[in-house]
Each structure stands twice: as C-alpha cells, then as structure tokens.
Design a protein around this motif. Structure first.
Motif, PDB file in Angstrom:
ATOM      1  N   ASP A   1       0.626  -1.144   0.030  1.00 58.16           N
ATOM      2  CA  ASP A   1      -0.047  -0.009   0.086  1.00 58.16           C
ATOM      3  C   ASP A   1       0.938   1.307   0.003  1.00 58.16           C
ATOM      4  OD1 ASP A   1      -2.329  -1.393   0.035  1.00 58.16           O
ATOM      5  OD2 ASP A   1      -2.306  -1.427   2.315  1.00 58.16           O
ATOM      6  N   LYS A   2       0.398   2.335  -0.410  1.00 57.45           N
ATOM      7  CA  LYS A   2       1.218   3.781  -0.335  1.00 57.45           C
ATOM      8  C   LYS A   2       1.697   3.910   1.078  1.00 57.45           C
ATOM      9  CE  LYS A   2      -2.792   6.731   0.242  1.00 57.45           C
ATOM     10  NZ  LYS A   2      -3.120   8.126  -0.271  1.00 57.45           N
ATOM     11  N   ASP A   3       1.222   3.727   1.863  1.00 57.71           N
ATOM     12  CA  ASP A   3       1.498   3.934   3.457  1.00 57.71           C
ATOM     13  C   ASP A   3       2.425   2.953   3.769  1.00 57.71           C
ATOM     14  OD1 ASP A   3       0.251   6.398   3.164  1.00 57.71           O
ATOM     15  OD2 ASP A   3      -1.674   5.590   3.915  1.00 57.71           O
ATOM     16  N   GLU A   4       2.453   1.815   3.162  1.00 58.18           N
ATOM     17  CA  GLU A   4       3.208   0.711   3.712  1.00 58.18           C
ATOM     18  C   GLU A   4       4.650   0.580   3.477  1.00 58.18           C
ATOM     19  OE1 GLU A   4       2.290  -4.205   4.322  1.00 58.18           O
ATOM     20  OE2 GLU A   4       1.427  -3.150   2.647  1.00 58.18           O
ATOM     21  N   ARG A   5       5.674   0.225   4.261  1.00 55.84           N
ATOM     22  CA  ARG A   5       6.998   0.205   4.008  1.00 55.84           C
ATOM     23  C   ARG A   5       7.249  -0.866   2.768  1.00 55.84           C
ATOM     24  NH1 ARG A   5       9.823  -0.117   9.817  1.00 55.84           N
ATOM     25  NH2 ARG A   5       8.385  -1.746   9.585  1.00 55.84           N
ATOM     26  N   GLY A   6       8.149  -0.828   2.059  1.00 59.38           N
ATOM     27  CA  GLY A   6       8.482  -1.819   1.050  1.00 59.38           C
ATOM     28  C   GLY A   6      10.117  -1.586   1.178  1.00 59.38           C
ATOM     29  N   PRO A   7      10.670  -2.977   0.506  1.00 58.40           N
ATOM     30  CA  PRO A   7      12.094  -2.959   0.479  1.00 58.40           C
ATOM     31  C   PRO A   7      12.777  -1.783  -0.514  1.00 58.40           C
ATOM     32  CG  PRO A   7      10.917  -4.492  -1.096  1.00 58.40           C
ATOM     33  CD  PRO A   7       9.872  -3.788  -0.407  1.00 58.40           C
ATOM     34  N   ASP A   8      13.894  -1.557   0.113  1.00 64.13           N
ATOM     35  CA  ASP A   8      14.646  -0.516  -0.539  1.00 64.13           C
ATOM     36  C   ASP A   8      14.656  -0.954  -2.151  1.00 64.13           C
ATOM     37  OD1 ASP A   8      15.172   0.862   1.722  1.00 64.13           O
ATOM     38  OD2 ASP A   8      17.040  -0.254   2.064  1.00 64.13           O
TER      39      ASP A   8
END
Length: 64
Positions: free
Chosen positions: A5-12
């Motif tokens: 999601d846009k507010d969720e952290r993802g991998p670099d």
C-alpha cells in the motif's frame, strides 16, 4: 510480485528486484533464504542489545 500500500513500507529499491526474483524460486530455496534473513536480523538485534549494555557499563565505570 510484491505489492505494498502507499503507506506501507517496502524494500529498498536495491533489494526490490531481489525480492521479486525470490517469488520464482522453489519453496526449499525460499525457506533457506528466509532462515538466512532471520538469522542476520537476530545477529543485528543481538549486537544492538550488547552495545546498549556495553555502553551502560562504560558509563557506570567512568563515573567511579
């Protein structure tokens, strides 16, 4: 493909391609990589904890 999601952290960005490629690996390989990552995280956390205790000990001995 990993979706966040846009507010969720993802991998670099430098890891994103690697994680996308992992989805294509057999389960046995995925489990090995997961264990490796968990081990590295545990090692990092242990170093942080030891560092915190070590810093506290240095402060106690310096104040004597």
């Amino acid at each position: 493909m990993l979706l966040f999601d846009k507010d969720e952290r993802g991998p670099d960005d430098d890891l994103r391609l690697h994680f996308e490629t992992l989805a294509q690996l057999p389960d046995e390989d995925k489990n090995a990589i997961k264990a490796l990552i968990e081990g590295l995280i545990a090692k990092h956390r242990a170093r942080q904890i030891v560092g915190e205790f070590g810093a506290g000990a240095d402060k106690r001995t310096a104040s004597r």
